[in-house]
Design an enzyme around this catalytic site. Sequence first.
Site, short mmCIF file in Angstrom:
data_model
loop_
_atom_site.label_atom_id
_atom_site.label_comp_id
_atom_site.label_asym_id
_atom_site.label_seq_id
_atom_site.Cartn_x
_atom_site.Cartn_y
_atom_site.Cartn_z
N TYR A 149 31.83 -7.21 27.43
CA TYR A 149 33.24 -7.59 27.39
C TYR A 149 34.14 -6.49 27.95
O TYR A 149 35.00 -6.74 28.80
CB TYR A 149 33.69 -7.93 25.96
CG TYR A 149 35.18 -7.80 25.82
CD1 TYR A 149 36.03 -8.78 26.36
CD2 TYR A 149 35.76 -6.67 25.24
CE1 TYR A 149 37.40 -8.64 26.31
CE2 TYR A 149 37.14 -6.53 25.18
CZ TYR A 149 37.95 -7.52 25.72
OH TYR A 149 39.31 -7.37 25.69
N ASP A 154 35.70 -12.36 24.34
CA ASP A 154 35.86 -11.67 23.06
C ASP A 154 36.10 -12.71 21.97
O ASP A 154 35.97 -13.92 22.21
CB ASP A 154 36.99 -10.64 23.14
CG ASP A 154 38.37 -11.27 23.22
OD1 ASP A 154 38.47 -12.50 23.48
OD2 ASP A 154 39.38 -10.56 23.02
N GLU A 182 41.42 -0.83 25.53
CA GLU A 182 40.41 -1.80 25.12
C GLU A 182 39.57 -1.29 23.96
O GLU A 182 39.24 -2.03 23.03
CB GLU A 182 39.51 -2.18 26.30
CG GLU A 182 40.18 -3.08 27.32
CD GLU A 182 40.61 -4.42 26.74
OE1 GLU A 182 39.92 -4.94 25.85
OE2 GLU A 182 41.65 -4.93 27.17
N TYR A 241 36.26 3.19 12.43
CA TYR A 241 35.17 2.99 13.41
C TYR A 241 35.11 4.18 14.37
O TYR A 241 35.27 4.04 15.58
CB TYR A 241 35.37 1.67 14.17
CG TYR A 241 35.36 0.45 13.29
CD1 TYR A 241 34.16 -0.16 12.92
CD2 TYR A 241 36.54 -0.06 12.78
CE1 TYR A 241 34.15 -1.27 12.10
CE2 TYR A 241 36.54 -1.17 11.93
CZ TYR A 241 35.35 -1.77 11.59
OH TYR A 241 35.32 -2.86 10.77
#
Length: 365
Positions: free
Chosen positions: A129, A147, A46, A91
């Site tokens: 989420y 999402d 995820e 990220y």
Amino acid sequence: MRKGAVMLQYESELEISRILVEWYETYKRELPWRETRDPYIIWISEIILQQTRVVQGLEYFLRFTERFPDVASLAVAEEDEVLKYWQGLGYYSRARNLHAAAKSIMERFNGVFPENYKEVLSLKGIGEYTAAAIVSFAWNQPCPVVDGNVYRVLSRLFAVDTPIDTTKGKKQFAELAGMILDPKNAGTHNQAIMELGALQCVPQNPDCGVCPLKDKCVAFASGNVQAYPVKQNKTKTRDRYFHYLYIIYKEQTWMNRRTGKDIWTGLYEFPLIETDHAMDFSGLCETQAFRNLLGDAGKLSITQGLSNVKHTLSHQILYASFYQIEIEQVPESLGNYLSLPCRDIEKYAVPRLIHIYLEKLNGNL
């Protein structure tokens, strides 16, 4: 509302879930994280998929979980190694948060991944989420996921024009997601609605004629599917201009580890000069920053590798140029950088932007 009417409404909502699950069982993609109830593996998948397409993320997922197969192995690893295995995904705060959360699980939960939604939510880097996804996929807990894919499906299905990037919108969509959730089959339902958004109810030009929910979709019936979802604000971005200097002296080079609260914290990069506007190399040479860095380096032999490469981040657009510079002597200014053999660059975690340059330099692009 009378009891009979309530039952009819409930059955209608469950019908949506039934249709979604039936479609999912036929058209779902076979992915390794869907073949397990291990919350750790689900968690890793995820986090990787938050800002990464499945096709790209799969390779990283397999490599990451092979090296760090459980919470304990991730928790005891050095941050530099975790970042190196994350290299290319971008990220990087995701990787640092994973590492911190793994340590927290070892300390707070004796190494056992928590099963309680609120405890999962308390882990660093896990939002509503992701927490809902983990507990529903691993333990079938009735927590609806919302999402980007789910926002799109629900906004079109019910023709909701409340902007998804507002507090009111987030609350409304969370309620809708919970309303159509079959609590007895929460995990599969959540997978199904996300998969529908990823494969069928896509952002541009969806093929609504073959959608399993077309007979219930209000936006389809009114012919304005592309109007949804609605967003209130566009993300503001700023431009930045980076000039990287790959400095070489007798097979030695120099790098710097980024610190502070700017982008790419903890990653390594070549000496960087940032300017407030686009600039060619002759202009760069006239800056005080360049003089301070290489003014005492003697004769310079310059090779430009990449020029004005556009690299888009969530709130910034970077324009980067790379220069390979062989120097005649080592100036004192490079004492502030990490000195290493050129062949060892690959051992260090670098931003995707620098990874692209190195791939091109090595003839792989």
